[in-house]
Design a protein around this motif. Structure first.
Motif, PDB file in Angstrom:
ATOM      1  N   MET A 274      53.686  23.184  59.515  1.00 35.99           N
ATOM      2  CA  MET A 274      53.864  23.977  60.691  1.00 35.99           C
ATOM      3  C   MET A 274      53.166  25.244  60.458  1.00 35.99           C
ATOM      4  N   ALA A 275      53.675  25.959  59.565  1.00 35.12           N
ATOM      5  CA  ALA A 275      53.155  27.406  59.215  1.00 35.12           C
ATOM      6  C   ALA A 275      51.763  27.416  59.276  1.00 35.12           C
ATOM      7  N   SER A 276      50.955  26.535  58.547  1.00 32.15           N
ATOM      8  CA  SER A 276      49.730  26.511  58.521  1.00 32.15           C
ATOM      9  C   SER A 276      48.966  26.478  59.997  1.00 32.15           C
ATOM     10  N   LEU A 277      49.457  25.963  61.168  1.00 31.05           N
ATOM     11  CA  LEU A 277      49.262  26.151  62.477  1.00 31.05           C
ATOM     12  C   LEU A 277      49.782  27.408  62.790  1.00 31.05           C
ATOM     13  N   GLY A 278      50.514  28.323  62.427  1.00 27.38           N
ATOM     14  CA  GLY A 278      50.857  29.383  63.031  1.00 27.38           C
ATOM     15  C   GLY A 278      52.240  29.231  63.493  1.00 27.38           C
ATOM     16  N   VAL A 279      52.712  28.130  63.662  1.00 30.55           N
ATOM     17  CA  VAL A 279      54.149  28.019  63.795  1.00 30.55           C
ATOM     18  C   VAL A 279      55.283  28.104  62.786  1.00 30.55           C
ATOM     19  N   VAL A 280      55.891  29.548  62.939  1.00 31.89           N
ATOM     20  CA  VAL A 280      56.847  29.863  61.755  1.00 31.89           C
ATOM     21  C   VAL A 280      58.060  30.250  62.407  1.00 31.89           C
ATOM     22  N   PRO A 281      59.158  29.865  61.550  1.00 30.39           N
ATOM     23  CA  PRO A 281      60.466  30.072  62.375  1.00 30.39           C
ATOM     24  C   PRO A 281      60.890  31.552  62.627  1.00 30.39           C
ATOM     25  N   GLY A 282      60.971  31.915  63.827  1.00 35.34           N
ATOM     26  CA  GLY A 282      61.510  33.316  64.180  1.00 35.34           C
ATOM     27  C   GLY A 282      60.350  34.107  64.564  1.00 35.34           C
ATOM     28  N   GLN A 283      58.879  33.777  64.323  1.00 37.50           N
ATOM     29  CA  GLN A 283      57.886  34.575  64.570  1.00 37.50           C
ATOM     30  C   GLN A 283      57.035  34.255  65.849  1.00 37.50           C
ATOM     31  N   PRO A 284      56.514  35.030  66.425  1.00 37.20           N
ATOM     32  CA  PRO A 284      55.794  34.854  67.781  1.00 37.20           C
ATOM     33  C   PRO A 284      54.597  33.910  67.441  1.00 37.20           C
ATOM     34  N   PHE A 285      54.384  32.844  68.285  1.00 31.26           N
ATOM     35  CA  PHE A 285      53.318  31.910  68.103  1.00 31.26           C
ATOM     36  C   PHE A 285      52.183  32.312  68.977  1.00 31.26           C
ATOM     37  N   ASN A 286      51.106  32.588  68.409  1.00 35.32           N
ATOM     38  CA  ASN A 286      49.764  32.776  69.529  1.00 35.32           C
ATOM     39  C   ASN A 286      48.565  32.027  68.699  1.00 35.32           C
ATOM     40  N   PRO A 287      48.334  31.035  69.502  1.00 40.47           N
ATOM     41  CA  PRO A 287      47.186  30.159  68.833  1.00 40.47           C
ATOM     42  C   PRO A 287      45.892  30.716  68.763  1.00 40.47           C
ATOM     43  N   ALA A 288      45.831  31.785  69.689  1.00 40.23           N
ATOM     44  CA  ALA A 288      44.416  32.834  69.524  1.00 40.23           C
ATOM     45  C   ALA A 288      44.151  33.063  68.054  1.00 40.23           C
ATOM     46  N   ASN A 289      45.078  33.333  67.190  1.00 42.66           N
ATOM     47  CA  ASN A 289      45.011  33.848  66.045  1.00 42.66           C
ATOM     48  C   ASN A 289      44.484  32.603  65.045  1.00 42.66           C
ATOM     49  N   GLN A 290      44.436  31.531  65.245  1.00 44.59           N
ATOM     50  CA  GLN A 290      43.962  30.374  64.639  1.00 44.59           C
ATOM     51  C   GLN A 290      42.554  29.868  65.086  1.00 44.59           C
ATOM     52  N   SER A 291      41.886  29.226  64.062  1.00 43.09           N
ATOM     53  CA  SER A 291      40.793  28.596  64.101  1.00 43.09           C
ATOM     54  C   SER A 291      40.503  27.918  65.276  1.00 43.09           C
ATOM     55  N   LEU A 292      39.405  27.737  65.561  1.00 39.26           N
ATOM     56  CA  LEU A 292      38.892  26.824  66.885  1.00 39.26           C
ATOM     57  C   LEU A 292      39.338  25.117  66.641  1.00 39.26           C
ATOM     58  N   ALA A 293      39.141  25.024  65.462  1.00 37.52           N
ATOM     59  CA  ALA A 293      39.493  23.495  65.335  1.00 37.52           C
ATOM     60  C   ALA A 293      41.065  23.375  65.437  1.00 37.52           C
ATOM     61  N   ILE A 294      41.961  24.455  64.871  1.00 39.47           N
ATOM     62  CA  ILE A 294      43.491  24.228  65.081  1.00 39.47           C
ATOM     63  C   ILE A 294      43.856  24.658  66.599  1.00 39.47           C
ATOM     64  N   GLN A 295      43.077  25.308  67.167  1.00 37.14           N
ATOM     65  CA  GLN A 295      43.469  25.569  68.713  1.00 37.14           C
ATOM     66  C   GLN A 295      43.352  24.385  69.475  1.00 37.14           C
ATOM     67  N   GLU A 296      41.998  23.698  69.310  1.00 38.56           N
ATOM     68  CA  GLU A 296      41.762  22.416  69.870  1.00 38.56           C
ATOM     69  C   GLU A 296      42.753  21.364  69.563  1.00 38.56           C
ATOM     70  N   ALA A 297      43.240  20.994  68.401  1.00 39.12           N
ATOM     71  CA  ALA A 297      44.134  20.627  67.784  1.00 39.12           C
ATOM     72  C   ALA A 297      45.494  20.553  68.582  1.00 39.12           C
ATOM     73  N   ILE A 298      45.977  21.654  68.668  1.00 41.35           N
ATOM     74  CA  ILE A 298      47.207  22.032  69.313  1.00 41.35           C
ATOM     75  C   ILE A 298      47.152  21.798  70.707  1.00 41.35           C
ATOM     76  N   GLU A 299      46.132  21.948  71.305  1.00 44.74           N
ATOM     77  CA  GLU A 299      46.198  21.522  72.863  1.00 44.74           C
ATOM     78  C   GLU A 299      46.138  20.080  72.984  1.00 44.74           C
ATOM     79  N   ARG A 300      45.840  19.264  72.001  1.00 40.91           N
ATOM     80  CA  ARG A 300      45.546  17.838  72.312  1.00 40.91           C
ATOM     81  C   ARG A 300      47.144  17.206  71.712  1.00 40.91           C
ATOM     82  N   ALA A 301      47.778  17.991  70.921  1.00 40.81           N
ATOM     83  CA  ALA A 301      48.864  17.408  70.320  1.00 40.81           C
ATOM     84  C   ALA A 301      50.037  16.834  71.343  1.00 40.81           C
TER      85      ALA A 301
END
Length: 482
Positions: A274-301
């Motif tokens: 999850m941390a490789s996607l930017g989802v870290v316990p207690g930390q703000p999640f912002n998909p904009a900080n991730q690669s386009l491939a990860i952003q698209e994957a998160i949207e489809r998840a």
């Protein structure tokens, strides 16, 4: 180690199969043998995001359930503010949408507590032999303690419930329960026959179920006033609210919730992924900080994950006479897909020692159950479900909610004065229309369309847990006559 010490050791991993032998392999794929998170670190982004969604589904659902059930100023029906019991005074009916797959055999006593803020004291009265249980669920839906008739008897009891980081002394006369997360859901069930006299008897017991914060121990205590949050949707079923959540909202909430409700130490692999996607316990999640491939994957998840979760129903347990039969419930280890499915269709599931729930959507020939047909489920003489608590057959619609019917009957069980056949066998009649007044005691009303059957078995005996007893098939017939 005595039973009470085995039950109240800290953490869910300490309590599987208390007082029972482990079920045979056909009845259960063990939690440790069924991880759904790939061991391949370099998994593609969609696989990572889908796995992360499935992993977090119980935590997000539990939080949304908490918001809905505690968003009141005072206890009212199924709802109560944090730290207070909501005592249902009668069986749920077809309008009940608070949790999926409710039961109509016990009266619920439900309470959410935050033991991170401070410990809480739970007091239980003399139950005089009545069957009851008070399972405590972590924020991840694992059952970590179960006071009740099976485990601790029916005498008066006092428990001191603390959070995962607590240390200190336990009040005299209380037993320690250390929760693995700060959020705890007590989902008590007290058996009731449903008669007016028994309703009154159980109400008197419910009135004595008491929760107080540790700071109020030994003092008169009045719960503080609470504020109703108008932004909380209390009308839409929780599962629907979770499933329609957009991916960014979902993962933001998941990351925030993991701060006070930490993942299990054994969950290092999914947490790292999850941390490789930017989802870290207690930390703000912002998909904009991730690669386009990860952003698209998160949207489809969400769509991919929900399809996998609900599709798992077909493989969630062994197929026994058309029933999906599993003892993998209440404590899931690394079987995250099983945990997510149970969250979706049976939130609040008990440990198998307390209850096993064979489920079917098809008849003996594999055809979808529907009120367009009639069915009979026949128990041979002397072969009713082997339990030390109680059993019932429950009817749900295709969304796992009760079905409105003329009798307001949602289960059929021995308390319905079941009529036996001349050979001693007992038929349960499952159909949309009445089989006639003389046979209505054995009738479980069905909707006109598709439906789901659940056989509830509370405090199952070893014959059921080991698989030497199996539920009989549901046979389609033209007349439902023996």
């Amino acid at each position: 180690m005595d039973v009470s010490r085995r039950i109240f050791a800290a953490g869910a991993a300490t309590i599987p199969f208390i007082g029972m032998s482990r079920p045979s392999a056909w009845a259960q794929s063990t939690a440790q043998d069924a991880p759904i998170i790939s061991n391949t670190v370099a998994a593609d982004p969609l696989t990572l995001a889908t796995d992360a969604y499935i992993y977090g589904y119980p935590l997000v659902t539990m939080e949304m359930t908490r918001r809905v059930l505690t968003n009141v100023a005072v206890p009212e029906g199924k709802n109560a503010p944090m730290g207070q019991f909501a005592n249902l005074r009668e069986y749920p009916d077809a309008k009940f949408r608070a949790v999926t797959a409710p039961n109509a055999d016990t009266l619920y006593s439900s309470a959410f507590i935050d033991v991170g803020a401070e410990p809480h004291i739970l007091s239980l009265p003399e139950e005089d032999g009545r069957y009851y249980l008070m399972p405590m669920l972590s924020a991840w839906t694992n059952v970590f303690a179960v006071p009740g008739k099976r485990t601790t008897g029916t005498g008066p009891q006092i428990y001191f419930i603390v959070g995962p980081g607590w240390s200190g002394s336990v009040p005299s006369g209380a037993k320690l329960i250390q929760a693995p997360t700060n959020l705890v859901w007590i989902l008590g069930r007290t058996y009731c026959t449903g008669t007016p006299e028994d309703y009154r008897a159980v109400h008197a017991l419910q009135d004595q179920y008491r929760l107080v914060p540790a700071s109020a121990a030994g003092k008169p205590y009045t719960p503080p006033p609470t504020r109703v949050d108008p932004s909380v949707d209390t009308k839409t079923a929780v599962r629907e609210q979770v499933n329609r959540m957009d991916a960014t909202t979902y993962f933001k909430l998941l990351a925030a919730l993991m701060k006070n409700n930490p993942p299990a130490l054994a969950d290092g692999v999914p947490v790292a992924k999850m941390a490789s996607l930017g989802v870290v316990p207690g930390q703000p999640f912002n998909p904009a900080n991730q690669s386009l491939a990860i952003q698209e994957a998160i949207e489809r998840a969400p769509r991919e994950a929900i399809t996998r979760i609900m599709g798992h129903l077909k493989t969630a347990g062994a197929d026994v006479n058309g029933w999906t039969f599993t003892t993998n419930g209440g404590d899931y280890g690394k079987d995250y897909l099983q945990r997510a499915l149970v969250t979706a269709v049976g939130l609040g599931c008990n440990l198998p020692q307390d209850a096993v729930y064979p489920l079917t959507t098809v008849d003996a020939a594999g055809r979808r159950l529907s009120g367009a047909s009639k069915y009979v489920m026949r128990f041979p003489a002397g072969e009713l479900p082997p339990v030390d608590g109680f059993w019932s057959l429950t009817m749900y619609d295709a969304d796992y909610f009760f079905v409105e019917n003329p009798l307001n009957r949602y289960t059929v069980s021995p308390r319905d004065d079941l009529k036996a056949n001349p050979d001693g066998s007992i038929d349960l009649l499952i159909q949309h229309g009445s089989p006639g007044a003389e046979r209505e005691s054995n009738w479980l009303p069905a909707p006109a369309g598709p439906f789901i059957l659940m056989l509830r078995t509370y405090w199952p005996q070893d014959a059921l847990l080991s698989g030497s007893w199996a539920p009989p098939p549901v046979n389609r017939s033209s007349s439902a006559m023996p």
